[in-house]
Design a protein around this motif. Structure first.
Motif, PDB file in Angstrom:
ATOM      1  N   ASN A 145       2.822   1.397   9.679  1.00  0.00           N
ATOM      2  CA  ASN A 145       1.100   1.384   9.199  1.00  0.00           C
ATOM      3  C   ASN A 145       0.201   0.696   7.986  1.00  0.00           C
ATOM      4  O   ASN A 145       1.642   0.172   7.360  1.00  0.00           O
ATOM      5  N   THR A 147      -0.877   1.861   3.907  1.00  0.00           N
ATOM      6  CA  THR A 147      -0.481   3.040   2.992  1.00  0.00           C
ATOM      7  C   THR A 147      -1.918   3.202   3.232  1.00  0.00           C
ATOM      8  O   THR A 147      -3.093   2.852   2.892  1.00  0.00           O
ATOM      9  N   GLU A 148      -2.397   4.831   2.587  1.00  0.00           N
ATOM     10  CA  GLU A 148      -3.530   4.679   1.859  1.00  0.00           C
ATOM     11  C   GLU A 148      -4.144   3.574   1.021  1.00  0.00           C
ATOM     12  O   GLU A 148      -5.352   3.440   0.863  1.00  0.00           O
ATOM     13  N   LYS A 149      -3.301   3.745   0.107  1.00  0.00           N
ATOM     14  CA  LYS A 149      -3.104   3.160  -1.544  1.00  0.00           C
ATOM     15  C   LYS A 149      -4.432   1.901  -0.854  1.00  0.00           C
ATOM     16  O   LYS A 149      -5.179   0.945  -1.180  1.00  0.00           O
ATOM     17  N   ASP A 152      -7.354   1.487   0.661  1.00  0.00           N
ATOM     18  CA  ASP A 152      -8.463   2.277  -0.169  1.00  0.00           C
ATOM     19  C   ASP A 152      -8.326   0.657  -0.976  1.00  0.00           C
ATOM     20  O   ASP A 152      -9.611   0.028  -1.401  1.00  0.00           O
TER      21      ASP A 152
END
Ligand SMILES: [Zn+2]
Length: 274
Positions: A145, A147-149, A152
């Motif tokens: 995956n 990461t969200e960071k 973003d």
């Protein structure tokens, strides 16, 4: 975040974003596309080291690690070596007019007895694995995956680049080199980026024109599929998706004709951006 003299900075007055120079770059260019990659490596640090090595003959403008930290290696108005042999519609050689963003990620994972391994044999735990079908594959596979960071941060960089340069589109390496490359793959929300940043969601259609005397619109993405119709030069079509060098399009027939909407596949070499 700002862009000053083709480099990312944190603020106008002060702090700059980490910049690590590389010999793997060429002269000037005007960026028209953003190309998203994954590093397919052990970590951001090893990719940054590799891109500093002249024997690598590879680089990128930006590397984003899993904590959303950015390292810039090539100014946005210079050519990085990230795309290789590449083509999208009638454009080729994307190093000459695109910004390459590398995301730290080992890439496609192998599943062995319910455990997941990168090509360099490191194991990754189940909770970071995405099971998804790559758009060029027929079966599901396993991907690390993002990461969200990371997503973003990548989004903010893309937005800033779109505001600063005349960027036409955001594409994956797997879009411009579909037979060689599978990055960034299905774990990266590229269609979401395109919709939000390039405006695919609203009325802005992605129109291409036939760039040959005639082309076949086929039932599938290869010459093995039957032709549905032949289109003449300069006929307009709307891009919907791509697969292995072919575009699935909506054929824009003349208004007033009471015909069923026509969809099919065209070899993207035969199309040019309107
Ligand atoms: Zn790539």
């Amino acid at each position: 975040m700002i862009i000053l003299k083709d480099k990312l900075g944190k603020t106008i007055s002060g702090e700059s974003i980490n910049f690590v120079d590389t010999p793997n770059k060429d002269g000037m260019m005007i960026p028209e596309y953003i190309i998203i990659h994954f590093t397919a490596g052990r970590g951001a640090e090893s990719s940054i080291n590799w891109f500093q090595d002249p024997t690598a003959k590879a680089s990128a403008h930006i590397i984003i690690d899993r904590d959303g930290r950015i390292t810039q290696m090539v100014e946005f108005n210079k050519k990085a070596w990230h795309a290789g042999r590449s083509r999208w519609a009638d454009r080729s050689g994307f190093n000459n007019f695109s910004i390459g963003i590398e995301l730290e990620n080992p890439g496609k994972l192998n599943k062995v007895n319910d455990r997941f391994y990168a090509w360099f044999e490191k194991e990754y735990s189940k909770d970071v694995v995405v099971e998804a079908k790559h758009k060029h594959d027929s079966e599901v596979s396993y991907w690390h995956n993002f990461t969200e960071k990371q997503i973003d941060c990548c989004f903010r960089v893309c937005k800033l680049l779109m505001e600063t340069y005349q960027i036409k589109d955001i594409l994956g390496h797997d879009d411009i080199a579909p037979f060689r490359k599978n990055d960034p793959g299905p774990a990266f929300p590229i269609e979401n980026f395109r919709a939000k940043l390039v405006g695919r969601e609203d009325d802005t259609a992605d129109i291409y024109k036939v760039n040959a005397n005639y082309v076949n619109v086929r039932k599938g993405p290869s010459t093995e599929f039957d032709s549905i119709i032949q289109l003449k030069k300069d006929t307009e079509v709307e891009f919907i998706k791509s697969k292995l060098g072919w575009f699935y399009v909506y054929v824009l027939l003349k208004p007033g004709k009471d015909e069923e909407p026509l969809y099919g596949w065209i070899n993207s070499d035969m199309l040019k951006k309107n």
